[in-house]
Design a protein around this motif. Structure first.
Motif, PDB file in Angstrom:
ATOM      1  N   GLN A 498       0.836  -1.206   0.000  1.00 28.34           N
ATOM      2  CA  GLN A 498       0.000   0.000   0.000  1.00 28.34           C
ATOM      3  C   GLN A 498       0.868   1.253   0.000  1.00 28.34           C
ATOM      4  O   GLN A 498       0.532   2.249  -0.668  1.00 28.34           O
ATOM      5  CB  GLN A 498      -0.937  -0.009   1.205  1.00 28.34           C
ATOM      6  N   ASP A 499       1.973   1.245   0.737  1.00 32.04           N
ATOM      7  CA  ASP A 499       2.911   2.376   0.712  1.00 32.04           C
ATOM      8  C   ASP A 499       3.396   2.623  -0.720  1.00 32.04           C
ATOM      9  O   ASP A 499       3.461   3.765  -1.185  1.00 32.04           O
ATOM     10  CB  ASP A 499       4.120   2.103   1.600  1.00 32.04           C
ATOM     11  N   LEU A 500       3.763   1.533  -1.394  1.00 30.11           N
ATOM     12  CA  LEU A 500       4.256   1.652  -2.769  1.00 30.11           C
ATOM     13  C   LEU A 500       3.197   2.268  -3.676  1.00 30.11           C
ATOM     14  O   LEU A 500       3.489   3.155  -4.492  1.00 30.11           O
ATOM     15  CB  LEU A 500       4.665   0.269  -3.277  1.00 30.11           C
ATOM     16  N   ARG A 501       1.962   1.835  -3.545  1.00 27.61           N
ATOM     17  CA  ARG A 501       0.880   2.383  -4.370  1.00 27.61           C
ATOM     18  C   ARG A 501       0.653   3.864  -4.061  1.00 27.61           C
ATOM     19  O   ARG A 501       0.380   4.669  -4.983  1.00 27.61           O
ATOM     20  CB  ARG A 501      -0.394   1.583  -4.143  1.00 27.61           C
ATOM     21  N   ALA A 502       0.764   4.233  -2.787  1.00 27.75           N
ATOM     22  CA  ALA A 502       0.594   5.645  -2.418  1.00 27.75           C
ATOM     23  C   ALA A 502       1.709   6.500  -3.016  1.00 27.75           C
ATOM     24  O   ALA A 502       1.462   7.611  -3.509  1.00 27.75           O
ATOM     25  CB  ALA A 502       0.567   5.787  -0.895  1.00 27.75           C
ATOM     26  N   LEU A 503       2.927   6.002  -3.001  1.00 26.25           N
ATOM     27  CA  LEU A 503       4.053   6.737  -3.586  1.00 26.25           C
ATOM     28  C   LEU A 503       3.878   6.870  -5.097  1.00 26.25           C
ATOM     29  O   LEU A 503       4.186   7.924  -5.676  1.00 26.25           O
ATOM     30  CB  LEU A 503       5.367   6.024  -3.257  1.00 26.25           C
ATOM     31  N   GLN A 504       3.395   5.835  -5.734  1.00 26.80           N
ATOM     32  CA  GLN A 504       3.156   5.910  -7.177  1.00 26.80           C
ATOM     33  C   GLN A 504       2.042   6.898  -7.507  1.00 26.80           C
ATOM     34  O   GLN A 504       2.117   7.614  -8.512  1.00 26.80           O
ATOM     35  CB  GLN A 504       2.836   4.511  -7.716  1.00 26.80           C
ATOM     36  N   LEU A 505       1.020   6.959  -6.652  1.00 27.70           N
ATOM     37  CA  LEU A 505      -0.036   7.954  -6.840  1.00 27.70           C
ATOM     38  C   LEU A 505       0.533   9.362  -6.703  1.00 27.70           C
ATOM     39  O   LEU A 505       0.243  10.247  -7.524  1.00 27.70           O
ATOM     40  CB  LEU A 505      -1.150   7.732  -5.823  1.00 27.70           C
ATOM     41  N   LEU A 506       1.332   9.573  -5.680  1.00 29.53           N
ATOM     42  CA  LEU A 506       1.904  10.896  -5.463  1.00 29.53           C
ATOM     43  C   LEU A 506       2.801  11.301  -6.635  1.00 29.53           C
ATOM     44  O   LEU A 506       2.814  12.473  -7.041  1.00 29.53           O
ATOM     45  CB  LEU A 506       2.685  10.925  -4.150  1.00 29.53           C
ATOM     46  N   GLU A 507       3.532  10.328  -7.184  1.00 29.87           N
ATOM     47  CA  GLU A 507       4.389  10.645  -8.335  1.00 29.87           C
ATOM     48  C   GLU A 507       3.566  11.183  -9.502  1.00 29.87           C
ATOM     49  O   GLU A 507       3.976  12.120 -10.200  1.00 29.87           O
ATOM     50  CB  GLU A 507       5.167   9.407  -8.767  1.00 29.87           C
ATOM     51  N   LYS A 508       2.392  10.607  -9.740  1.00 31.42           N
ATOM     52  CA  LYS A 508       1.534  11.090 -10.824  1.00 31.42           C
ATOM     53  C   LYS A 508       1.073  12.528 -10.574  1.00 31.42           C
ATOM     54  O   LYS A 508       0.808  13.271 -11.515  1.00 31.42           O
ATOM     55  CB  LYS A 508       0.325  10.172 -10.969  1.00 31.42           C
ATOM     56  N   LEU A 509       0.995  12.893  -9.307  1.00 31.17           N
ATOM     57  CA  LEU A 509       0.488  14.223  -8.954  1.00 31.17           C
ATOM     58  C   LEU A 509       1.573  15.289  -8.926  1.00 31.17           C
ATOM     59  O   LEU A 509       1.332  16.440  -9.314  1.00 31.17           O
ATOM     60  CB  LEU A 509      -0.204  14.153  -7.590  1.00 31.17           C
ATOM     61  N   VAL A 510       2.788  14.924  -8.445  1.00 36.09           N
ATOM     62  CA  VAL A 510       3.818  15.952  -8.239  1.00 36.09           C
ATOM     63  C   VAL A 510       5.141  15.631  -8.922  1.00 36.09           C
ATOM     64  O   VAL A 510       6.053  16.459  -8.917  1.00 36.09           O
ATOM     65  CB  VAL A 510       4.075  16.189  -6.733  1.00 36.09           C
ATOM     66  N   GLY A 511       5.282  14.446  -9.495  1.00 39.28           N
ATOM     67  CA  GLY A 511       6.528  14.092 -10.163  1.00 39.28           C
ATOM     68  C   GLY A 511       7.451  13.265  -9.280  1.00 39.28           C
ATOM     69  O   GLY A 511       7.442  13.382  -8.046  1.00 39.28           O
ATOM     70  N   ARG A 512       8.252  12.449  -9.921  1.00 40.66           N
ATOM     71  CA  ARG A 512       9.125  11.522  -9.196  1.00 40.66           C
ATOM     72  C   ARG A 512      10.177  12.250  -8.359  1.00 40.66           C
ATOM     73  O   ARG A 512      10.473  11.860  -7.226  1.00 40.66           O
ATOM     74  CB  ARG A 512       9.796  10.571 -10.192  1.00 40.66           C
ATOM     75  N   GLU A 513      10.744  13.289  -8.904  1.00 40.55           N
ATOM     76  CA  GLU A 513      11.801  14.011  -8.176  1.00 40.55           C
ATOM     77  C   GLU A 513      11.290  14.545  -6.843  1.00 40.55           C
ATOM     78  O   GLU A 513      11.984  14.467  -5.818  1.00 40.55           O
ATOM     79  CB  GLU A 513      12.325  15.160  -9.053  1.00 40.55           C
ATOM     80  N   SER A 514      10.085  15.054  -6.823  1.00 44.95           N
ATOM     81  CA  SER A 514       9.513  15.582  -5.587  1.00 44.95           C
ATOM     82  C   SER A 514       9.250  14.466  -4.578  1.00 44.95           C
ATOM     83  O   SER A 514       9.416  14.658  -3.370  1.00 44.95           O
ATOM     84  CB  SER A 514       8.218  16.336  -5.881  1.00 44.95           C
ATOM     85  N   VAL A 515       8.840  13.303  -5.064  1.00 47.39           N
ATOM     86  CA  VAL A 515       8.585  12.188  -4.153  1.00 47.39           C
ATOM     87  C   VAL A 515       9.886  11.714  -3.516  1.00 47.39           C
ATOM     88  O   VAL A 515       9.949  11.473  -2.307  1.00 47.39           O
ATOM     89  CB  VAL A 515       7.891  11.030  -4.888  1.00 47.39           C
ATOM     90  N   ILE A 516      10.940  11.588  -4.314  1.00 43.17           N
ATOM     91  CA  ILE A 516      12.236  11.169  -3.759  1.00 43.17           C
ATOM     92  C   ILE A 516      12.725  12.191  -2.741  1.00 43.17           C
ATOM     93  O   ILE A 516      13.260  11.834  -1.680  1.00 43.17           O
ATOM     94  CB  ILE A 516      13.274  10.985  -4.886  1.00 43.17           C
ATOM     95  N   GLU A 517      12.515  13.472  -3.021  1.00 42.05           N
ATOM     96  CA  GLU A 517      12.925  14.518  -2.073  1.00 42.05           C
ATOM     97  C   GLU A 517      12.137  14.393  -0.775  1.00 42.05           C
ATOM     98  O   GLU A 517      12.689  14.546   0.322  1.00 42.05           O
ATOM     99  CB  GLU A 517      12.699  15.896  -2.695  1.00 42.05           C
ATOM    100  N   LEU A 518      10.856  14.085  -0.870  1.00 42.62           N
ATOM    101  CA  LEU A 518      10.048  13.897   0.338  1.00 42.62           C
ATOM    102  C   LEU A 518      10.585  12.726   1.165  1.00 42.62           C
ATOM    103  O   LEU A 518      10.684  12.815   2.394  1.00 42.62           O
ATOM    104  CB  LEU A 518       8.591  13.655  -0.052  1.00 42.62           C
ATOM    105  N   LEU A 519      10.959  11.635   0.507  1.00 41.18           N
ATOM    106  CA  LEU A 519      11.434  10.451   1.231  1.00 41.18           C
ATOM    107  C   LEU A 519      12.812  10.658   1.837  1.00 41.18           C
ATOM    108  O   LEU A 519      13.083  10.198   2.948  1.00 41.18           O
ATOM    109  CB  LEU A 519      11.469   9.242   0.286  1.00 41.18           C
ATOM    110  N   GLU A 520      13.698  11.346   1.100  1.00 39.43           N
ATOM    111  CA  GLU A 520      15.103  11.380   1.505  1.00 39.43           C
ATOM    112  C   GLU A 520      15.588  12.733   1.991  1.00 39.43           C
ATOM    113  O   GLU A 520      16.696  12.835   2.525  1.00 39.43           O
ATOM    114  CB  GLU A 520      15.991  10.948   0.328  1.00 39.43           C
ATOM    115  N   GLY A 521      14.769  13.762   1.827  1.00 39.60           N
ATOM    116  CA  GLY A 521      15.236  15.117   2.106  1.00 39.60           C
ATOM    117  C   GLY A 521      15.768  15.334   3.502  1.00 39.60           C
ATOM    118  O   GLY A 521      16.698  16.120   3.710  1.00 39.60           O
ATOM    119  N   THR A 522      15.211  14.653   4.490  1.00 38.67           N
ATOM    120  CA  THR A 522      15.643  14.843   5.878  1.00 38.67           C
ATOM    121  C   THR A 522      16.569  13.738   6.372  1.00 38.67           C
ATOM    122  O   THR A 522      16.954  13.746   7.543  1.00 38.67           O
ATOM    123  CB  THR A 522      14.413  14.907   6.798  1.00 38.67           C
ATOM    124  N   LEU A 523      16.923  12.808   5.493  1.00 40.30           N
ATOM    125  CA  LEU A 523      17.778  11.688   5.908  1.00 40.30           C
ATOM    126  C   LEU A 523      19.256  12.046   5.766  1.00 40.30           C
ATOM    127  O   LEU A 523      19.633  12.887   4.938  1.00 40.30           O
ATOM    128  CB  LEU A 523      17.469  10.452   5.062  1.00 40.30           C
TER     129      LEU A 523
END
Length: 559
Positions: A498-523
């Protein structure tokens, strides 16, 4: 003078996330978790831990108050024994390493009643199966613990916010290997009797409900985890008749299997391996009618490259392809050569692969193998390397890459053992997303035998394949009287999907680069399969960020 009043609290309760593991013999260390969000068509899980301190309290009943209560299932988190939790040279990311009782099976509640052992922590697993008819917004869920007289002894409230967005259809191909012989053995039913078919269907339905969209299908008895010279019970879907050097084939049972799987939500049919495991040295066990009698015609005594088995495959594979085309399964079937071949068996694998490709070049052939040479030499179309052996495949940009793990992946990487934190299971969703993993394979959905299939086990008392594999490796479901009993690990892996599906949905909305930044930006460092966040709270917070970003993007589109 200070007067202190001591309150004799009859019980303690605490809301926890699905990533907590509540042990009966220790204090809870996980933080209180009582608010989260989920999408409209998501299945959401949380836990309520409880401890009864008053020895006068002998029974408890659980009651749920919520406008979602018709969508909520409560189950007791049972304890399962483990004599073999982990290998001695494990890494540090474990909960405990000594033999003992671990929370795992999710046991149905009879009349909503909970059994009690005083002054021990236990937990109730709450599952909310949302649907598109649920109103968006905040939905309180009150969980009340009552005495036989109706007194409320404890209460927790969890607030679930429903986000008005739908998870997209699952794209990842997922298979946890299905062992129909184990079902027949465990329930003491005749193979492919009507009762066996009924049980098979129940276990397939549970698998499909938890994101398994590919089903291991025994054309012939699985040549998996069997000692040399030993046999697993015959579960052969293809009927074979032998007349001298000629063979004929019946596919009625195979068709019934495919139709049953399709009706239960399975998308892909994964045909069983046509050569033995590890060394590609022998044929699987195959039985046939010859002169009116059923007898074994191939097995450990059959050389994989021998002329007899070669002639059999040259007749069988065209017949199977005709079956596939007749029933329009061309886009749904996958094949195997041999499981986990070593580099020493590369030549044998090549010969077997070349033979299969003569007839199956139009279909994907997948195998769990971790040496890049097999793929580099074109011997397998879709390699499935272990998650600790992915580097070569990722560096060479292998398209539509799959991965797997089993007992050998117990250092650094994700896995699902009893003794691992559930976060070490759930992190896979982020990893699958970042590295565009197309499929996941695991060998143990319901393997209820000892290692090498030497004997039957009782999965409620023997969780390590008779000390063959760390507990949690060989099965995800337990055999209940009337069908499968699910586990914490099964539910958490569904959250992975379900996490994977949510990330794929978000990618369609804001783009892959933004999703990766959300996941890794604070790491501190980018996510890899060996370097990743270990903290449950961080994983839960990231998923909340994803949900919030989905909601904000939807609102922006609406405006």
């Amino acid at each position: 003078m200070i007067i202190m009043t001591i309150v004799n609290q009859k019980m303690d309760t605490r809301c926890l996330s699905s990533l907590a593991k509540v042990f009966a013999d220790e204090e809870i260390v996980d933080s209180v978790f009582n608010k989260a969000s989920a999408l409209l068509n998501e299945t959401y899980s949380f836990q309520v831990a409880y401890r009864v301190n008053d020895k006068q309290v002998e029974n408890l009943t659980i009651r749920i108050e919520s406008d979602l209560q018709d969508l909520i299932t409560s189950r007791a988190v049972g304890l399962a024994p483990s004599q073999f939790p982990i290998y001695a040279d494990h890494d540090e990311h474990v909960l405990r390493t000594t033999p003992g009782l671990f929370p795992d099976p999710l046991l149905p509640l009879e009349n909503n009643q909970l059994s009690i052992v005083h002054e021990q922590w236990h937990a109730v697993w709450m599952t909310v199966k949302l649907n598109a008819g649920v109103s968006p917004g905040l939905h309180p869920i009150s969980v009340l613990f009552e005495s036989p007289s109706g007194d409320v002894l404890g209460e927790e409230t969890f607030e679930l916010e429903v986000i008005p967005a739908l998870l997209p259809e699952q794209q990842l191909t997922c298979t946890h290997w299905f062992h129909s012989d184990c079902i027949a053995t465990q329930y003491d039913v005749e193979v492919f009797s009507e009762r066996h078919w009924q049980l098979i269907e129940q276990y397939v339905a549970t698998a499909a409900d938890h994101g398994m969209n590919m089903l291991l299908t025994p054309l012939f008895t699985l040549p998996l985890d069997t000692e040399i010279g030993g046999e697993r019970p015959t579960v052969q879907l293809v009927d074979v008749e032998k007349d001298g050097d000629d063979y004929s084939f019946g596919f009625d049972k195979l068709l019934r299997w495919v139709q049953m799987a399709t009706e239960r939500g399975i998308k892909y049919i994964e045909f069983s391996h046509l050569f033995t495991q590890w060394g590609v040295a022998h044929a699987p066990k195959i039985v046939a009618y010859e002169d009116g009698q059923l007898k074994k015609i191939f097995g450990w005594e059959t050389e994989a490259q021998g002329e007899q088995y070669r002639q059999f495959l040259m007749q069988f594979l065209p017949s199977l392809v005709d079956f596939i085309k007749l029933h329009q399964l061309e886009e749904r079937v996958y094949f195997h050569v041999s499981d986990e071949p070593s580099i020493e068996s590369l030549d044998a694998y090549k010969k077997a692969s070349d033979l299969l490709h003569r007839y199956l070049s139009d279909y994907p052939i997948i195998d769990a193998l971790s040496d890049y040479q097999f793929y580099e030499q074109g011997l397998v179309k879709k390699p499935i390397p272990a998650n600790d052996c992915l580097e070569d495949f990722l560096q060479h940009d292998v398209p539509e890459l799959w991965t797997y793990y089993c007992c050998a992946q117990y250092k650094e990487v994700s896995n699902r053992f009893f003794c691992f934190p559930s976060a070490r299971n759930r992190i896979s969703g982020m990893q699958f997303y970042k590295f565009n993993i197309a499929g996941f394979l695991h060998w143990g959905y319901n393997f209820w035998y000892s290692r090498q299939s030497k004997s039957q086990i009782d999965p409620f008392n023997n969780t390590d394949a008779d000390k063959g594999f760390p507990s949690g490796d060989s099965f995800l479901v337990y055999p209940g009287e009337d069908g499968p009993i699910e586990s914490i690990r099964l539910e958490v892996f569904y959250d992975v999907l379900q996490d994977l599906r949510a990330l794929q949905l978000l990618e369609k909305l804001v783009g892959r680069e933004s999703v990766i930044e959300l996941l890794e930006g604070t790491l501190e460092s980018p996510i890899t399969f060996k370097d990743y966040p270990r903290d449950s709270e961080l994983l839960l917070a990231k998923r909340e960020e994803v949900n919030r970003a989905i909601w904000e993007a939807h609102k922006a589109i609406a405006d």
